[in-house]
Design an enzyme around this catalytic site. Structure first.
Site, mmCIF file in Angstrom:
data_model
loop_
_atom_site.group_PDB
_atom_site.id
_atom_site.type_symbol
_atom_site.label_atom_id
_atom_site.label_comp_id
_atom_site.label_asym_id
_atom_site.label_seq_id
_atom_site.Cartn_x
_atom_site.Cartn_y
_atom_site.Cartn_z
ATOM 1 N N LYS A 201 6.169 1.793 6.535
ATOM 2 C CA LYS A 201 4.920 2.092 6.324
ATOM 3 C C LYS A 201 4.142 2.296 7.596
ATOM 4 C CE LYS A 201 1.298 0.253 3.225
ATOM 5 N NZ LYS A 201 0.887 -0.895 2.491
ATOM 6 N N LYS A 254 6.666 5.506 3.632
ATOM 7 C CA LYS A 254 5.508 6.032 3.256
ATOM 8 C C LYS A 254 4.496 6.133 4.522
ATOM 9 C CE LYS A 254 1.498 3.950 0.818
ATOM 10 N NZ LYS A 254 0.877 2.622 0.203
#
Length: 330
Positions: A201, A254
């Site tokens: 992330k 992500k």
């Protein structure tokens, strides 16, 4: 006279032939649809920066869920927008918190619809960070306290699973979060609940509209101390490897659109199911351009979905899920 060789030209002719030899495809089974649930009654409020995405109160969930199920989408990613916030995000792990209430309602209405619970504290804390903050007045700074944060994240995951969540998706990026949550779930007798880890992330600028939607923008500083530098790829491998060792069942990258090379690297190095999160700004930019008539929205979105799958994603979290499902139905 010599002519260049054109390979497979005959296999690029009609659409039917192209379909027969297509290497990559997108299915409704690949899609996970994010859903924002809030307190109150008769609430269906469009998020200004995310056209077509809404806040729903629990009593309005059924109309959205019925459409999701009718389209064949099998999983939702659930985000809660609480009424009250405090320094430790206590409503995140409250058995009667908004996510827990919504999960029970969803499972009552549609028992076979998979509920993926986002497990974080940021939208539940008054400071907007993903963990417990310690303010050091002598140094005039604030730090995220990792181990104390893990305790609260474990409580959150267990309460979500006890409410009926099928999959726990921790997005906090604290050190050791997968191990702590796996241990907590197992000790609570929830050893069969899988973890979809936000393994990779990045500290990205593509989250802006989501922070409007979840009311989760940091009130001070940023999240760069616990989210990844967008310039790093080798670090992504280390982060994913740690989650695999700690017991993750699925890995995630992500954002997705600007990180397809990272999706490919993670796919090539690990054999767990891989999730690509097509995040809020990736959605909003396409919607804005389409509303201005600058692009063909369907073509752009479907090409992007194919790109995620071609890069190596097995599953795609996307705000376009309902649109994609409709387009796939033809």
């Amino acid at each position: 006279m010599s002519f260049p060789i054109v390979r497979n030209r005959r296999l690029r002719g009609s659409q039917a032939i192209r379909n027969l030899v297509r290497e990559t495809s997108v299915s409704v089974n690949d899609l996970i649809y994010p859903l924002f649930v809030t307190h109150g009654s008769n609430v269906k409020e469009e998020i200004p920066s995310m056209p077509g995405v809404y806040h729903y109160s629990i009593d309005r969930l059924e109309e959205e869920l019925a459409e999701v199920v009718a389209l064949g989408i099998q999983a939702i990613l659930l985000f809660g927008v609480p009424e009250t916030k405090d320094a430790k995000g206590s409503s995140a792990y409250d058995p009667n918190g908004i996510v827990q209430q919504a999960t029970r309602k969803i499972k009552q209405l549609h028992p076979n619809l998979l509920v993926v619970a986002d497990t974080c504290l940021c939208q539940f804390t008054d400071h907007g960070h993903c963990g417990v903050v310690h303010v050091d007045e002598h140094r005039n700074c604030a730090d995220i306290v990792n181990d104390e944060s893990l305790e609260l994240l474990v409580k959150t995951a267990v309460s979500q699973a006890e409410a009926g969540a099928d999959i726990i998706a921790p997005s906090n990026m604290m050190d050791g979060f997968v191990h702590a949550i796996r241990q907590g779930l197992d000790e609570a007798g929830l050893e069969n609940v899988p973890i979809m880890s936000y393994s990779v992330k990045y500290a990205s600028s593509f989250y802006g509209p989501f922070r409007d939607a979840a009311h989760s923008a940091p009130q001070f500083g940023d999240r760069k101390t616990y989210q990844m530098d967008p310039a790093n790829v080798r670090e992504a491998i280390r982060e994913a490897e740690a989650d695999v060792v700690e017991g993750a069942d699925m890995l995630m990258v992500k954002p997705a659109l600007a990180y397809m090379d990272v999706i490919r690297v993670i796919k090539e190095n690990f054999d767990l199911p891989l999730v690509a999160y097509n995040v809020s700004a990736e959605y909003s930019m396409v919607k804005a351009a389409a509303q201005n008539g600058w692009i063909n929205e369907q073509s752009i979105v479907m090409e992007t979905m194919i790109g995620f799958k071609r890069a190596g994603a097995d599953l795609i979290i996307t705000y376009f899920a309902k649109d994609v499902a409709r387009w796939l139905k033809g």
